[in-house]
Each structure stands twice: as C-alpha cells, then as structure tokens.
Design an enzyme around this catalytic site. Sequence first.
Site: not given
Length: 370
Positions: A142, A193, A226, A250, A254
């Site tokens: 970001y 990852k 993942d 992020d 959620d």
Amino acid sequence: MTIRKLFLLPGDGIGTDIMSEVKKLIDWMNKELGTGFEIDEGLVGGCAYDAHGAAISDSDMNKAMAADAVLFGAVGGPKWDKVPYDSRPEAGLLRLRKEMELFANLRPAICYPALADSSSLRKEVIEGLDILIVRELTGGVYFGEPKEITDLGNGQKRAVDTQVYDTFEIERIAGVAFELARTRDNRVCSMEKRNVMKSGVLWNEAVTNIHAQKYSDVKLDHMLADAGGMQLVRAPKQFDVIVTDNLFGDMLSDIAAMLTGSLGMLPSASLGSPDPISKKRKALYEPVHGSAPDITGQGKANPIAMIASFAMCLRYSFNMTKEADIAENAISDVLQNGLRTADIMTEGNKLLTTSEMGDAILEQLANLSK
Ligand code: NAD
C-alpha cells in the site's frame, strides 16, 4: 492518583452516537473506581473539514500525539463526497496513523456465545472462537514505491504497486504478535506467500530469526496466506494469534471478523513503538465499521464495537486487565440476557436503542465490579 490522558475523536455519523456510550463508562469508572481518566475531545473527518478546512487540525493532531491513547469513532458520509482528495474525511485517520507511526493493527475475532447462531458458519465451528489478527499497517504494497500508472502510448497503460519490507519492519510486528501471544494461548501463526514472493521469503526468515532469538517460548507455525484464508473459514479455532503483512492482513482480518456476525461488534487497536523513556506505545482504538449515515442519530447504532475498543484500550494502553475483562464480560452477559440492537436482533430477544444498550452494559459492568 495516576492521570490517564484520553483524547476522544468521535468523528462523523454514528461516531458521536457510539462515543457517547463510552463516555458514560469513563465517567462511571472515574467516579466509582477512581481511574483518573482525563478526557479531551477533538474533531476528525467531515466535521473537522467543516470547522477547519482539514480532516484533522494541527492542534488536534498535537493533542492526539500527547495523549496516552486516542479513541476514534468513525468518519465520512455523503455530505463530504466531493471535498478535495487531500481533505477527505479518511485523510484524518491516515494522518493519525502516519504521524503516530501506528504500525501494528490488532483485530480480535471473538464469537460471543449468545451470537454463535448468527454466523454464516455452523455453530460448532465458531462457538468459543477467540483469535487475534496482528496486521502490519504502515509498510508493504500500500505504501511501496514505485506506485504509478504509466501510459504506454499504444492504447495500453501499465499499473505498478511495489511490495517492499525491510527486516526491522517484519521483526517489530512479529515482536508485537509474540508478546501478545504470551498473554493468550502462546501460539503465533505467521502468514505470507514465500512460494511466489521475495517479500514472503524475507518475512518467513525474519519471523523465524526473531522467534529463535527472543521468543522461543512461544509456539510458532508458518502458513501460506491463501491456505490461511481457507483454514480461517474451515476451522478458525485452530489459531490463537495470526501475524501477517498489510495486504494479506487487510483481507484475512475482514474474513476473520465476519465469521462472528455484525460489523457493529468489531473493535480494533493500532499501536506504535514503545517510547524509549516512558515505555508507553502510542495507540488508537476504533471500531472496524464506518460512520453508517443510513442510521445516524436514530438510536439504531450498536455501540458494542466502540465499547469493546475501549476495553482494548484498558488492556493494551493502561494494563488494566481486570477492568478490561469486566467490560468484555459485561458485553457478553448483556447479549446472553437477550438484549439486542437492531443490527443483531433476532426473534425472542429485546430490542434496545444505542443509549439503552450503553446503559445495559454499564449496569452490568457496575454489577461485575462489586
Ligand atoms: P459502514 O460500516 O458505515 O456501514 C455498513 C452497514 O453496516 C450500514 O448498513 C450500516 O448501517 C451498518 N453498520 C455499521 N456500523 C454499525 C453499527 N455500529 N451498528 C449498526 N449498524 C452498523 O460502511 P459504509 O456504509 O460503506 O460507509 C459509510 C461511510 O463510512 C462512508 O463515508 C465510508 O467512507 C465511511 N467509512 C469510515 C470508516 C472509518 O471511519 N474507519 C470505515 C469504513 C467506512
């Protein structure tokens, strides 16, 4: 008496509705428990833009920097959709996070027994869930440079974001996760990852190294992010603390949050580094939800996320573990007694307004404090 400086930024929309309920708790605790909270209040978001032409004034920013902790409501609403980009309501929150250097975002996902039926997952998968996601908040994709869209001149454009982490950024967020794990079930799962990203390779290496150096008493596992998303939905109770980067955090936070039901229930904390002298961390506590303009001022807002954010503040900024436990138990008991705001209302329970819910939690908190 210890003075504990709280700076309140209710913001816009239901931010003011829910902050009023926290103020009731603070007043009560000062009067009955002698907690010594000293309160100051400022403007952030659209209301700050209306008053000062900026999403937070320099003076309020200075007060936030000087406080022991900031309690933040919510910002935004249709009234400010067209204000200049740099002054948009969210810019106030981003400035607070940046200048207070709040690099660690803590998002608990707790399933209150009384609400186990309202999850989209089966009750047995979710009942008793208590996990904490620790997300790196100031680095990664970001913020990494270059971050641009280039016109390639042939009718095509190229967009670039840069995922970048230095060792110290990974070590300091991992340190927060390990320290918090020690106050819980003493387990951390780090997610990245490393199979396809260099930043994932370094993340894995840095977490492993700092663990071996300073936190080998905590159980550490690694999982690809993942697979972590899948496991969060398949068997979320296997986790205690999850630590991950800004982007994966992020999404994963959620996912974890919504396992437990309504947006109106979810607290969060954002912490900075400890001050070298006072050892205190800068900290901001806020509900996960927004300013909910659709229900503002109608007594429909659920104040639980804001009150639970205050409980996190008691725990992490003031080390008031007993009071934090009592506040969280008061929320749980009120739900167990069938009291509900509209967003979590189900048949057979009693519908309360925002202020009635605040009163009910305060009454139970007072009972439990005896
Ligand atoms: P929202 O979270 O404000 O609302 C989404 C839905 O959830 C709405 O139907 C709302 O009524 C409901 N809801 C949210 N909080 C609730 C609560 N405490 N009790 C009961 N119901 C609740 O998200 P949105 O509608 O996408 O955004 C509204 C405004 O909030 C926008 O301006 C957005 O930019 C802003 N926003 C701010 C923050 C923040 O301040 N951190 C976060 C998200 C969105």
